[in-house]
Design a protein around this motif. Sequence first.
Motif, PDB file in Angstrom:
ATOM      1  N   ILE A 260     -28.247 -31.271  55.894  1.00 18.58           N
ATOM      2  CA  ILE A 260     -29.385 -31.100  55.313  1.00 18.58           C
ATOM      3  C   ILE A 260     -29.471 -31.708  53.904  1.00 18.58           C
ATOM      4  CG2 ILE A 260     -30.875 -29.268  54.166  1.00 18.58           C
ATOM      5  CD1 ILE A 260     -29.906 -27.214  56.036  1.00 18.58           C
ATOM      6  N   VAL A 261     -28.524 -31.392  53.090  1.00 16.92           N
ATOM      7  CA  VAL A 261     -28.362 -32.207  51.610  1.00 16.92           C
ATOM      8  C   VAL A 261     -27.648 -33.494  51.619  1.00 16.92           C
ATOM      9  CG1 VAL A 261     -27.651 -31.879  49.289  1.00 16.92           C
ATOM     10  CG2 VAL A 261     -28.463 -29.822  50.520  1.00 16.92           C
ATOM     11  N   LYS A 262     -28.315 -34.675  51.737  1.00 17.84           N
ATOM     12  CA  LYS A 262     -27.787 -35.868  51.787  1.00 17.84           C
ATOM     13  C   LYS A 262     -27.178 -36.400  50.515  1.00 17.84           C
ATOM     14  CE  LYS A 262     -29.826 -39.268  54.166  1.00 17.84           C
ATOM     15  NZ  LYS A 262     -30.528 -40.409  54.431  1.00 17.84           N
ATOM     16  N   MET A 263     -25.855 -36.910  50.531  1.00 18.77           N
ATOM     17  CA  MET A 263     -25.237 -37.188  49.159  1.00 18.77           C
ATOM     18  C   MET A 263     -24.425 -38.611  49.508  1.00 18.77           C
ATOM     19  SD  MET A 263     -23.319 -33.750  48.324  1.00 18.77           S
ATOM     20  CE  MET A 263     -22.027 -34.022  49.307  1.00 18.77           C
ATOM     21  N   TYR A 264     -24.272 -39.332  48.343  1.00 17.36           N
ATOM     22  CA  TYR A 264     -24.046 -40.639  48.198  1.00 17.36           C
ATOM     23  C   TYR A 264     -22.688 -40.480  47.303  1.00 17.36           C
ATOM     24  CZ  TYR A 264     -27.922 -42.471  50.780  1.00 17.36           C
ATOM     25  OH  TYR A 264     -28.869 -42.835  51.779  1.00 17.36           O
ATOM     26  N   ILE A 265     -21.565 -41.085  47.538  1.00 17.32           N
ATOM     27  CA  ILE A 265     -20.256 -40.791  46.740  1.00 17.32           C
ATOM     28  C   ILE A 265     -19.837 -42.282  46.606  1.00 17.32           C
ATOM     29  CG2 ILE A 265     -17.868 -40.240  46.825  1.00 17.32           C
ATOM     30  CD1 ILE A 265     -18.612 -38.329  48.854  1.00 17.32           C
ATOM     31  N   GLY A 266     -19.635 -42.440  45.294  1.00 19.32           N
ATOM     32  CA  GLY A 266     -19.051 -44.077  44.871  1.00 19.32           C
ATOM     33  C   GLY A 266     -18.744 -43.800  43.414  1.00 19.32           C
ATOM     34  N   TYR A 267     -18.549 -44.927  42.617  1.00 19.74           N
ATOM     35  CA  TYR A 267     -18.304 -45.084  41.222  1.00 19.74           C
ATOM     36  C   TYR A 267     -19.556 -45.754  40.579  1.00 19.74           C
ATOM     37  CZ  TYR A 267     -13.088 -44.365  41.564  1.00 19.74           C
ATOM     38  OH  TYR A 267     -12.150 -43.817  41.701  1.00 19.74           O
ATOM     39  N   TYR A 268     -19.942 -44.765  39.506  1.00 21.61           N
ATOM     40  CA  TYR A 268     -21.096 -45.355  38.559  1.00 21.61           C
ATOM     41  C   TYR A 268     -20.063 -45.483  37.368  1.00 21.61           C
ATOM     42  CZ  TYR A 268     -25.996 -44.864  37.686  1.00 21.61           C
ATOM     43  OH  TYR A 268     -26.987 -45.153  37.215  1.00 21.61           O
ATOM     44  N   GLY A 269     -20.203 -46.929  37.067  1.00 18.68           N
ATOM     45  CA  GLY A 269     -19.356 -47.127  35.909  1.00 18.68           C
ATOM     46  C   GLY A 269     -17.730 -47.149  36.258  1.00 18.68           C
ATOM     47  N   LYS A 270     -17.346 -46.265  35.186  1.00 21.15           N
ATOM     48  CA  LYS A 270     -15.809 -46.106  35.630  1.00 21.15           C
ATOM     49  C   LYS A 270     -15.503 -44.561  36.280  1.00 21.15           C
ATOM     50  CE  LYS A 270     -14.409 -48.796  31.781  1.00 21.15           C
ATOM     51  NZ  LYS A 270     -13.932 -49.063  30.380  1.00 21.15           N
ATOM     52  N   ARG A 271     -16.734 -43.964  36.547  1.00 19.14           N
ATOM     53  CA  ARG A 271     -16.499 -42.528  36.751  1.00 19.14           C
ATOM     54  C   ARG A 271     -17.091 -42.360  38.392  1.00 19.14           C
ATOM     55  NH1 ARG A 271     -15.565 -38.834  32.698  1.00 19.14           N
ATOM     56  NH2 ARG A 271     -15.209 -37.514  34.434  1.00 19.14           N
TER      57      ARG A 271
END
Length: 411
Positions: A206-217
């Motif tokens: 149901i709750v779609k999420m994307y995971i990755g780096y945003y800058g250094k975090r």
Amino acid sequence: TNMSKILTIDELIDVIQQLEKARFDKTNWRTLGGTLGLHPNTLNMISANQRGDTDGCFGGCLSKWLRRADNVDKVGKPSLDTLANALEKMNGCKAQADYIRKLAREGDTGKTGEKNAKSTGPKIDSTKKSSKGGGAQARAGDEDIDGPDGQDPPQDKKCRKEEFSEDLVKDIEILLLPATDAEEEPVMEYLKESPEGYIETSIDGIVKMYIGYYGKRKVIVSKIAPDKTMQGPVHAAIITTKIIERVKSIKHVVAVGVCFGKDPEKQELGQVIVSEIICDFVSKRQGEDSELRRGGDYEVNRETKEMFNFSHNLVLPENIKVSPGPILTTPNVIDNPEIKKGLFDKKPEAVAGEMEGAGIMAAIGYVPQRVGGIVIKGIGDWADGKKKAAEDSKPTAARNAARYVYAALNK
């Protein structure tokens, strides 16, 4: 072909980003608009609506073009071919025209293909320093507004899908919550620059999420409102609750996107507001002769405030202005000057308003010992009954907010 495909207003952000990557000088927006077939009166109206803000005028010009205003169809219906031809007619823009054609040949046209080409356009400072008051000016870096650290846009990494698991989200402390497609798009542009690509997953399908780096975090990005019926504090609270229940490591929740400003004489469209306090105007008691606000004020906790502190020496394009202050959350889209005045009369120290912050803060209130929340949004309109006139400013406002969050997480 990509060159001859007719473009629509849905591709506004894509066109803006391609011209930014081509190092087009945005201060030449008026010449570009005229060459594409827009009337001088239309261009003057854009300038007046945007109060001369370069980014806003640039976006407004392209919006009118994509909506096929004035003599646009006589010059050539909106397409990359028409855009490249117009650039070629302008003094000093042949390199930009060649770059647009190269992007089309290689399939780099936003929605018609992902980024595969490195920029070959000339290095041009496309920002313009504003002289208006109303907020602290973040330090300008040596980069252009088109990408982090002024580097050529990196190749896009493929997204891979994985089943949700605790290991997948282990140790991720930051949750970014844009509300709409338009707010999500600039956030995803930065996430796609993750060195090892990014991951798509979901909670309970149901709750779609994307995971990755945003800058250094490393971060999680999840959109609150897949459609307009889901905008507002209720769905913001639901999405926040779902995620922080399953991702125990989350420490900071950031509502990132677009807000409405308080005072056009002291603020400007595109200005980024960093909340110090989120004021809940969702719950109220309505009597026969009076209306009483029942919601409270949520203060941004020390650790979250420190992470996103506007006073830090953040590297930002110099045309992005930043101001701290209290921000209102309402359950409704406000586009009435009297209603807006009533809200700010009840909280005169507030500087802007939006729809999700109080819902997020209510959700994290059940785990205050480990989670902080903050609203970081760009001013997209004035909630004064003229939202249509300011709609071209919203992509710029969303991009500026996403860029500010990137700067905070890249330090």
